[in-house]
Design a protein around this motif. Structure first.
Motif, short mmCIF file in Angstrom:
data_model
loop_
_atom_site.label_atom_id
_atom_site.label_comp_id
_atom_site.label_asym_id
_atom_site.label_seq_id
_atom_site.Cartn_x
_atom_site.Cartn_y
_atom_site.Cartn_z
N VAL A 97 0.81 -1.22 0.00
CA VAL A 97 0.00 0.00 0.00
C VAL A 97 0.85 1.27 0.00
O VAL A 97 0.36 2.35 -0.34
N GLY A 98 2.12 1.16 0.40
CA GLY A 98 2.98 2.33 0.47
C GLY A 98 3.90 2.49 -0.72
O GLY A 98 4.26 3.60 -1.11
N GLY A 99 4.32 1.36 -1.30
CA GLY A 99 5.15 1.42 -2.49
C GLY A 99 6.63 1.64 -2.24
O GLY A 99 7.42 1.68 -3.18
N ASN A 100 7.05 1.81 -0.96
CA ASN A 100 8.47 1.99 -0.64
C ASN A 100 9.08 3.16 -1.42
O ASN A 100 10.16 3.04 -2.02
N ILE A 101 8.41 4.30 -1.43
CA ILE A 101 8.86 5.48 -2.17
C ILE A 101 9.85 6.26 -1.31
O ILE A 101 9.54 6.63 -0.18
N LYS A 102 11.02 6.53 -1.86
CA LYS A 102 12.06 7.22 -1.12
C LYS A 102 11.60 8.61 -0.70
O LYS A 102 11.08 9.38 -1.49
N GLY A 103 11.77 8.92 0.58
CA GLY A 103 11.41 10.22 1.10
C GLY A 103 9.94 10.39 1.39
O GLY A 103 9.52 11.43 1.90
N GLU A 104 9.12 9.38 1.09
CA GLU A 104 7.68 9.49 1.30
C GLU A 104 7.11 8.33 2.10
O GLU A 104 6.45 8.54 3.12
N THR A 105 7.34 7.10 1.64
CA THR A 105 6.74 5.94 2.31
C THR A 105 7.76 4.86 2.65
O THR A 105 7.39 3.75 2.97
N ARG A 106 9.03 5.18 2.55
CA ARG A 106 10.06 4.18 2.85
C ARG A 106 10.33 4.15 4.35
O ARG A 106 10.68 5.16 4.95
N VAL A 107 10.12 2.97 4.94
CA VAL A 107 10.38 2.77 6.36
C VAL A 107 11.51 1.75 6.50
O VAL A 107 12.01 1.22 5.51
N LEU A 108 11.93 1.48 7.73
CA LEU A 108 13.09 0.65 7.95
C LEU A 108 12.92 -0.77 7.43
O LEU A 108 13.86 -1.36 6.88
N THR A 109 11.73 -1.34 7.59
CA THR A 109 11.52 -2.72 7.12
C THR A 109 11.56 -2.80 5.60
O THR A 109 12.22 -3.69 5.04
#
Length: 234
Positions: free
Chosen positions: A177-189
């Protein structure tokens, strides 16, 4: 063994030297999982209180659904939330897909049954006559419920810790659901999974250690609150 040790050293180096990207990802991790945990507490504790105090037809079935939800695979939650939030989904007009809020919603769905189930267990362990005594002494309905929550503080904090642990460590739903977008939805996992996919195991280990440090710090704080509540009750 050497790679694990070097990963720990690199994690400490990134933290001590104030690596901007690592701090950004770590702070976003705390924000997303923190908001999701608060939302799940706002849902789970009232549900657990209601189930512990009320007797009604279908209660066992509802409890079985909550117990089932406690073990629900995060990737399945991510799939259903993404279908709801996708452009042509029922909630597509909100434009939440691939945003932090989509991740918070997915994580809250994961944590709510955990908090509700453990809250029910904590509140069910109280003396069933306690609420009647409080009401007979003149306490209002909400006052009696609040005093019961305070009485079950130790168990409820354990529920909060379990809910937080369930969301801060998950990756499947956040990726979907987040897409792992750098600076927006990227978290540690999600960042760790990405680095493993790229073959950067040293960076992945460093991010993993950063995640462990963050989680331990928060859990240690909650444990302190739990033990302070225990001392106050003595």
């Amino acid at each position: 063994m050497d790679s694990i040790f070097s990963g720990l050293i690199q994690a400490l180096y990134l933290l001590v030297n104030g690596d901007a990207e690592v701090y950004e990802v770590a702070i976003l991790t705390i924000k997303v999982s923190g908001f999701a945990t608060l939302l799940s507490v706002g849902i789970g504790v009232p549900v657990g209180l209601w189930l512990a105090l009320k007797e009604f037809t279908g209660k066992r079935f509802l409890l079985s659904l909550i117990n089932f939800g406690m073990g629900l695979p995060p990737v399945v939650v991510g799939l259903f939330v993404s279908l709801l939030l996708w452009r042509y989904g029922p909630l597509g007009m909100l434009g939440l897909m691939y945003t932090v809020w989509a991740m918070i919603i997915a994580q809250a769905v994961i944590a709510s049954p955990i908090v509700a189930g453990l809250s029910f267990a904590a509140l069910s362990g109280l003396n069933p006559k306690l609420r009647l005594q409080l009401l007979s002494l003149g306490a209002a309905e909400w006052q009696a419920n609040w005093l019961l929550i305070k009485e079950a503080k130790l168990g409820l904090l354990a529920a909060v810790m379990a809910g937080f642990g369930g969301v801060v460590s998950e990756v499947g739903a956040s990726m979907m659901v987040g897409g792992n977008i750098k600076g927006e939805t990227r978290v540690l996992t999600t960042a760790t999974v990405m680095e493993v996919g790229k073959g950067n195991y040293d960076i992945a280990l460093a991010l993993s250690f950063v995640l462990l440090i963050v989680v331990y710090g928060i859990v240690a704080l909650l444990t302190y609150l739990q033990n302070s509540g225990k001392r106050d009750s003595i």
